[in-house]
Design a protein around this motif. Structure first.
Motif, PDB file in Angstrom:
ATOM      1  N   TRP A  29       3.351   2.365  15.412  1.00  0.00           N
ATOM      2  CA  TRP A  29       3.839   1.386  16.389  1.00  0.00           C
ATOM      3  C   TRP A  29       2.817   0.317  16.782  1.00  0.00           C
ATOM      4  O   TRP A  29       3.204  -0.828  17.026  1.00  0.00           O
ATOM      5  CB  TRP A  29       4.414   2.091  17.625  1.00  0.00           C
ATOM      6  N   PRO A  30       1.492   0.607  16.870  1.00  0.00           N
ATOM      7  CA  PRO A  30       0.578  -0.506  17.175  1.00  0.00           C
ATOM      8  C   PRO A  30       0.617  -1.602  16.107  1.00  0.00           C
ATOM      9  O   PRO A  30       0.520  -2.792  16.424  1.00  0.00           O
ATOM     10  CB  PRO A  30      -0.803   0.183  17.223  1.00  0.00           C
ATOM     11  N   ALA A  34       1.829  -5.466  16.939  1.00  0.00           N
ATOM     12  CA  ALA A  34       0.972  -6.572  16.520  1.00  0.00           C
ATOM     13  C   ALA A  34       1.691  -7.481  15.534  1.00  0.00           C
ATOM     14  O   ALA A  34       1.555  -8.708  15.582  1.00  0.00           O
ATOM     15  CB  ALA A  34      -0.313  -6.032  15.884  1.00  0.00           C
ATOM     16  N   LEU A  35       2.487  -6.884  14.637  1.00  0.00           N
ATOM     17  CA  LEU A  35       3.255  -7.680  13.690  1.00  0.00           C
ATOM     18  C   LEU A  35       4.254  -8.562  14.432  1.00  0.00           C
ATOM     19  O   LEU A  35       4.396  -9.755  14.136  1.00  0.00           O
ATOM     20  CB  LEU A  35       3.992  -6.758  12.711  1.00  0.00           C
ATOM     21  N   GLY A  36       4.944  -7.981  15.446  1.00  0.00           N
ATOM     22  CA  GLY A  36       5.906  -8.747  16.218  1.00  0.00           C
ATOM     23  C   GLY A  36       5.265  -9.844  17.040  1.00  0.00           C
ATOM     24  O   GLY A  36       5.709 -10.998  17.025  1.00  0.00           O
ATOM     25  N   VAL A  37       4.213  -9.507  17.782  1.00  0.00           N
ATOM     26  CA  VAL A  37       3.517 -10.519  18.584  1.00  0.00           C
ATOM     27  C   VAL A  37       2.893 -11.571  17.676  1.00  0.00           C
ATOM     28  O   VAL A  37       2.915 -12.774  17.974  1.00  0.00           O
ATOM     29  CB  VAL A  37       2.444  -9.862  19.474  1.00  0.00           C
ATOM     30  N   GLY A  38       2.356 -11.123  16.548  1.00  0.00           N
ATOM     31  CA  GLY A  38       1.765 -12.068  15.602  1.00  0.00           C
ATOM     32  C   GLY A  38       2.783 -13.046  15.075  1.00  0.00           C
ATOM     33  O   GLY A  38       2.488 -14.231  14.862  1.00  0.00           O
ATOM     34  N   ALA A  39       4.026 -12.583  14.878  1.00  0.00           N
ATOM     35  CA  ALA A  39       5.078 -13.460  14.376  1.00  0.00           C
ATOM     36  C   ALA A  39       5.634 -14.364  15.468  1.00  0.00           C
ATOM     37  O   ALA A  39       5.930 -15.536  15.238  1.00  0.00           O
ATOM     38  CB  ALA A  39       6.205 -12.622  13.778  1.00  0.00           C
ATOM     39  N   ILE A  40       5.782 -13.825  16.677  1.00  0.00           N
ATOM     40  CA  ILE A  40       6.426 -14.581  17.746  1.00  0.00           C
ATOM     41  C   ILE A  40       5.484 -15.632  18.337  1.00  0.00           C
ATOM     42  O   ILE A  40       5.858 -16.804  18.489  1.00  0.00           O
ATOM     43  CB  ILE A  40       6.918 -13.626  18.854  1.00  0.00           C
ATOM     44  N   VAL A 243       9.680  -7.288  12.317  1.00  0.00           N
ATOM     45  CA  VAL A 243       9.368  -5.880  12.550  1.00  0.00           C
ATOM     46  C   VAL A 243      10.428  -4.994  11.893  1.00  0.00           C
ATOM     47  O   VAL A 243      10.121  -3.967  11.275  1.00  0.00           O
ATOM     48  CB  VAL A 243       9.287  -5.582  14.064  1.00  0.00           C
ATOM     49  N   ALA A 244      11.701  -5.413  12.012  1.00  0.00           N
ATOM     50  CA  ALA A 244      12.784  -4.609  11.441  1.00  0.00           C
ATOM     51  C   ALA A 244      12.682  -4.516   9.925  1.00  0.00           C
ATOM     52  O   ALA A 244      13.101  -3.515   9.336  1.00  0.00           O
ATOM     53  CB  ALA A 244      14.135  -5.206  11.839  1.00  0.00           C
ATOM     54  N   THR A 245      12.122  -5.525   9.277  1.00  0.00           N
ATOM     55  CA  THR A 245      12.001  -5.482   7.822  1.00  0.00           C
ATOM     56  C   THR A 245      10.990  -4.433   7.375  1.00  0.00           C
ATOM     57  O   THR A 245      10.945  -4.060   6.203  1.00  0.00           O
ATOM     58  CB  THR A 245      11.583  -6.850   7.240  1.00  0.00           C
ATOM     59  N   ALA A 246      10.148  -3.955   8.325  1.00  0.00           N
ATOM     60  CA  ALA A 246       9.129  -2.953   7.991  1.00  0.00           C
ATOM     61  C   ALA A 246       9.621  -1.529   8.184  1.00  0.00           C
ATOM     62  O   ALA A 246       8.828  -0.586   8.094  1.00  0.00           O
ATOM     63  CB  ALA A 246       7.884  -3.184   8.846  1.00  0.00           C
ATOM     64  N   ALA A 247      10.921  -1.353   8.427  1.00  0.00           N
ATOM     65  CA  ALA A 247      11.448  -0.027   8.764  1.00  0.00           C
ATOM     66  C   ALA A 247      11.090   1.025   7.724  1.00  0.00           C
ATOM     67  O   ALA A 247      10.717   2.154   8.052  1.00  0.00           O
ATOM     68  CB  ALA A 247      12.969  -0.106   8.939  1.00  0.00           C
ATOM     69  N   LEU A 257       9.920   1.732  15.766  1.00  0.00           N
ATOM     70  CA  LEU A 257      10.666   0.484  15.650  1.00  0.00           C
ATOM     71  C   LEU A 257      11.119  -0.022  17.017  1.00  0.00           C
ATOM     72  O   LEU A 257      11.063  -1.224  17.304  1.00  0.00           O
ATOM     73  CB  LEU A 257      11.873   0.662  14.730  1.00  0.00           C
ATOM     74  N   THR A 258      11.561   0.895  17.872  1.00  0.00           N
ATOM     75  CA  THR A 258      11.968   0.490  19.221  1.00  0.00           C
ATOM     76  C   THR A 258      10.798  -0.109  19.982  1.00  0.00           C
ATOM     77  O   THR A 258      10.913  -1.174  20.606  1.00  0.00           O
ATOM     78  CB  THR A 258      12.523   1.701  19.995  1.00  0.00           C
ATOM     79  N   ILE A 259       9.653   0.576  19.936  1.00  0.00           N
ATOM     80  CA  ILE A 259       8.467   0.073  20.636  1.00  0.00           C
ATOM     81  C   ILE A 259       8.051  -1.280  20.062  1.00  0.00           C
ATOM     82  O   ILE A 259       7.730  -2.213  20.817  1.00  0.00           O
ATOM     83  CB  ILE A 259       7.309   1.081  20.520  1.00  0.00           C
ATOM     84  N   GLY A 260       8.071  -1.405  18.741  1.00  0.00           N
ATOM     85  CA  GLY A 260       7.626  -2.639  18.111  1.00  0.00           C
ATOM     86  C   GLY A 260       8.505  -3.825  18.457  1.00  0.00           C
ATOM     87  O   GLY A 260       8.008  -4.915  18.779  1.00  0.00           O
TER      88      GLY A 260
END
Length: 467
Positions: A29-30, A34-40, A243-247, A257-260
């Motif tokens: 999840w970390p 980071a992937l989500g924040v990095g993208a957004i 993030v969802a693409t990394a499932a 995934l929920t946390i991310g």
């Protein structure tokens, strides 16, 4: 026409792919946060705040709120579906299992547009900050090598170079690139905190007057107004779908995934509102809306050349995290569509060394570099939003359909008030789509006409479900 409605079975998703074509689970999840924040957190706040202010004035803050509400609803839908269907492919895979192959193809085709154009747009935004930083240290680049042909240049060379560099990092390996991404995200957040700390003391309420100089909306395809700004600012919020693409590469998808997804959205909404308030209060929007590096321009003007250079430098270092996240997502969309037979199956090749789809990553990087080198930022952001709005609307629809079709199926995460979240995601995305420039809407329709032709001539015949 039954091929349009044939669906993947939900229980078969986890083991449907042959082992030779499976992705290696290496992320926790970390990494996903980071992937989500990095993208957004990227070009949307570093650069597009100026583009949004040009369309709405100080009311761009309201545009942030509207776009944020739509994205939060979409994020809740994504979180529920991602934990139910822990396979790569994001909205494409959810549509395949819920709505059928025809809808899945159109969503996948839209995601190809989204991710390709997003990476190119962020590369152009990064190039603007890089050029500003180089000028700040007395080593400015020739204008013809930092601008698209329509802007009087030859090619945006820095944008091309950064796409190539990020592609090389992804080819090195998923976990390695995710770890580097996490470190760079910290740099980016620190820079934005520094911006708020420096700009906020210069807040002047007069800079927010008139608050809504161009009105709320001027109809379909309008160029100004709050909704026109929201349709562009929307670009600043999405990224959680990466993030969802990394499932499939997540060690514990039910939890991580929920946390991310939710964690990255909550963090970014707070950051965006703080930066927007500080920027618009520190300087009249007319003075920074045309700058390719608006945040650095504001700090430089209020009296800190050193901090302006440092913020530009942080953007140069950290904006590639957005390119990395979306290039990661793009390669996984291509990979899953190829594994399903809708694209050439030779693309569904996983490197034994890195555990990732190297061929697809390299191929998409070439396309992204070409687009980044020759098309301006504003045009790219609008076109990227069109593809994303289509994907987000489909996820909202999938949420509603699965809740009605299979209400008793176990759900690790359940979107609250789904009967409201789903419709808001769909209606909001449709409204924002019709708030995009008319030329963008036309280009999106053309893209999808091409997609229908590709599907009918190739994909439907080669689909694994065709056997």
């Amino acid at each position: 026409m039954s091929f349009l409605t044939r669906r993947k079975a939900l229980p078969a998703l986890g083991g449907a792919a042959p082992r030779a074509h499976g992705l290696k689970p290496t992320l926790s999840w970390p990494h996903l946060v980071a992937l989500g924040v990095g993208a957004i957190v990227g070009t949307g706040i570093y650069t597009l705040i100026g583009v949004g202010a040009e369309r709405a004035g100080p009311a761009v803050m309201l545009a942030f709120v509207i776009a944020g509400i739509v994205c939060v609803c979409a994020a809740l839908a994504y979180a529920e579906l991602a934990t139910m269907i822990p396979e790569s492919g994001s909205a494409y895979t959810y549509s395949y299992t819920t709505l059928g192959e025809g809808a899945a193809w159109m969503v996948g085709w839209s995601l190809i547009l989204e991710y390709t154009v997003v990476c190119s747009a962020v590369a152009v935004g990064w190039a603007g900050y890089f050029s500003g930083m180089m000028e700040g240290i007395g080593m400015g680049l020739p204008a013809v090598l930092t601008s698209a042909p329509s802007q009087g240049g030859i090619v945006n060379l820095p944008a091309v170079v950064i796409v190539a560099a990020v592609a090389g990092l992804l080819v090195a390996g998923t976990k390695e690139s995710a770890s580097i991404n996490a470190a760079l995200v910290v740099v980016k957040i620190v820079a934005l905190i520094a911006f708020v700390a420096i700009a906020l003391p210069h807040f002047n309420p007069e800079n927010l007057k008139p608050f809504m100089p161009y009105g709320f909306s001027h109809g379909v395809g309008a160029q100004t107004g709050v909704m026109a700004a929201a349709a562009i600012i929307f670009f600043a919020f999405y990224g959680f779908d990466a993030v969802a693409t990394a499932a499939e590469e997540t060690r514990n998808p039910a939890r991580d995934l929920t946390i991310g997804i939710i964690g990255s959205m909550v963090a970014c909404v707070a950051i965006y509102m703080a930066v927007a308030i500080a920027a618009l209060g520190a300087m009249p929007f007319t003075e920074f809306m045309k700058s390719p590096e608006p945040l650095s321009h504001i700090i430089r003007t209020v009296g800190s050349d050193l901090w302006a250079t440092l913020i530009a430098g942080a953007a140069v270092v950290a904006l590639p995290t957005v390119i990395l996240a979306f290039m990661f997502g793009q390669s996984r969309i291509f990979f899953v569509m190829a594994r399903d037979g809708l694209l050439p199956r030779s693309l569904a090749h996983v490197s034994k060394r890195s555990g990732g789809p190297v061929r697809v990553t390299a191929g998409t990087a070439v396309l992204m570099a070409i687009i980044a080198g020759f098309i301006p930022l504003g045009d790219l952001a609008a076109l990227a939003n069109a593809g994303t709005l289509a994907a987000f609307a489909s996820v909202g629809l999938c949420l509603i359909v699965l809740r009605r079709r299979e209400p008793s199926r176990p759900r690790v995460f359940r979107a609250p008030v789904w009967w409201l979240v789903g419709p808001i995601a769909i209606a909001g995305c449709v409204y924002l789509f019709f708030s995009l420039p008319a030329s963008t809407q036309i280009n999106f329709v053309i893209w999808n006409v091409i997609g229908v032709a590709v599907y009918l001539l190739y994909s439907r015949r080669n689909s694994l479900l065709n056997s």
